[in-house]
Structures are given as C-alpha cells and as structure tokens.
Design an enzyme around this catalytic site. Structure first.
Site, mmCIF file in Angstrom:
data_model
loop_
_atom_site.group_PDB
_atom_site.id
_atom_site.type_symbol
_atom_site.label_atom_id
_atom_site.label_comp_id
_atom_site.label_asym_id
_atom_site.label_seq_id
_atom_site.Cartn_x
_atom_site.Cartn_y
_atom_site.Cartn_z
ATOM 1 N N SER A 195 86.823 43.139 -6.619
ATOM 2 C CA SER A 195 86.806 43.721 -5.273
ATOM 3 C C SER A 195 85.488 44.385 -4.921
ATOM 4 O O SER A 195 85.229 44.674 -3.764
ATOM 5 C CB SER A 195 87.927 44.757 -5.147
ATOM 6 O OG SER A 195 87.717 45.808 -6.081
ATOM 7 N N HIS A 247 77.607 43.123 -15.894
ATOM 8 C CA HIS A 247 77.510 44.558 -15.618
ATOM 9 C C HIS A 247 76.196 45.118 -16.151
ATOM 10 O O HIS A 247 75.531 45.903 -15.477
ATOM 11 C CB HIS A 247 78.695 45.303 -16.250
ATOM 12 C CG HIS A 247 79.958 45.215 -15.465
ATOM 13 N ND1 HIS A 247 80.497 46.297 -14.818
ATOM 14 C CD2 HIS A 247 80.790 44.178 -15.209
ATOM 15 C CE1 HIS A 247 81.613 45.937 -14.205
ATOM 16 N NE2 HIS A 247 81.811 44.659 -14.435
ATOM 17 N N ARG A 274 73.064 44.320 -13.969
ATOM 18 C CA ARG A 274 72.965 45.044 -12.687
ATOM 19 C C ARG A 274 72.427 46.450 -12.847
ATOM 20 O O ARG A 274 71.925 47.028 -11.887
ATOM 21 C CB ARG A 274 74.349 45.129 -12.027
ATOM 22 C CG ARG A 274 74.809 43.914 -11.316
ATOM 23 C CD ARG A 274 75.963 44.242 -10.364
ATOM 24 N NE ARG A 274 76.939 45.145 -10.927
ATOM 25 C CZ ARG A 274 78.165 44.791 -11.312
ATOM 26 N NH1 ARG A 274 78.559 43.549 -11.216
ATOM 27 N NH2 ARG A 274 78.993 45.694 -11.797
#
Length: 180
Positions: free
Chosen positions: A11, A50, A53
């Site tokens: 999301s 992850h 980033r």
C-alpha cells in the site's frame, strides 16, 4: 513524537514512513524486525528493496526482543523507524498470553517514555477472511490489539492505501476501548 503508519500489503506504508523519517531532519535509525531467510529468495528480494530505498547515512539495526530497550535508550536527537510491528509480533507468537501481555505492556511503556521521534509501520491483517488456523488468528488478534493500543498513544496515525496516506487523527474519531 510517535507516528503509526498502517495499511494492507503493498500500500505504500514503508515508503510513507521513510518520507516521515526524512522530514524529521533527525539522525535516522531504521529498526528492521524481519529476519533474513536465505532459503526464501523472494523474502530476500523484499528486504533488498527496502535496503535500496534507504539513504546511506541511515543506521540499520536488525532486532527482535530488544525493541523496548532501544526505544528507552534513544535521545531526542534520534528518529527511529520501526519496520515492522507485524514481524516483531510474529517473532513472539509462542509466548504464553501472560508473557505476551507483559511484553506488549513493556513496549507500550517504552513508547510513552521514549524521547526520540518514533515511526512504526504496522500491517493491517484483519481486512480479509478469518484465518483458518489458531496461530493465524492469534497473530491477527495480537497485532490488531497492539496496533490499536500504540495508535491510541500516537501523535499521528496514517492509513496507507493504494499509494495514498490518510491522516486518521485528522479525519477519524477514535473508538473508545471496551474491555469485557
């Protein structure tokens, strides 16, 4: 400052939490609660995404049981991004109800006493069907109850859905807790 970012899978929860951490302009420590499993390449790919980033100057800690201790040791010059509450809860599914109650109360107390800016990513697991197995139901119930308790203490609560973050403290009304 305590912020919670919750929502379903894919999301944008983690990305929004990372933006909040950047906006804090504090030294960021990324607290990874998931453990690397080299026998699961897809899981390793998720963790790598992850990691890619995150800015190079962010410190990363891989923890499980030590979360409350880290929170109590942080200073007001720190921003702690906890990703995620669900993997932390999953690590203690074998705790008895009494042990889990103590562990979750210790975490809640450490959040109240924490001097740092804290951002917690929490998965929403209760939007689907009721899990078919007792352990799945226990996970869903523990994570849902803990997320609700932490959100009750939080200064900010965001719901990430379809790449948008909604400010629940601004848009919503907190439901009073009723314990039977």
């Amino acid at each position: 400052m305590l912020s919670v970012v919750t929502g379903p899978s894919r999301s944008g929860k983690s990305e929004w939490a990372e933006q909040l951490a950047l906006q804090s302009q504090l030294a960021v420590t990324y607290i990874a609660t998931a453990q690397m499993n080299l026998e699961d390449p897809e899981w390793c790919d998720r963790i790598a995404l992850h990691q890619q980033r995150r800015p190079a100057d962010w410190q990363t800690l891989n923890i499980q049981a030590e979360l409350a201790t880290i929170l109590t040791q942080a200073s007001d010059r720190d921003c702690l991004l906890v990703d995620s509450l669900g993997t932390w809860v999953a690590a203690f599914l074998e705790d008895s109800e009494a042990d889990w109650s103590q562990r979750s109360e210790t975490l809640l107390q450490s959040l109240q006493n924490c001097l740092a800016t804290v951002i917690i990513v929490a998965e929403e697991t209760g939007w689907g069907v009721v899990p078919a197995y007792p352990l799945g139901r226990q996970f869903r119930d523990r994570l849902g109850s803990l997320t609700r308790a932490i959100s009750g203490q939080a200064d900010q609560v965001f719901l990430a859905v379809a790449g948008y973050a909604l400010d629940l403290k601004l848009l919503g009304v907190m439901i009073p807790s009723t314990r039977l």
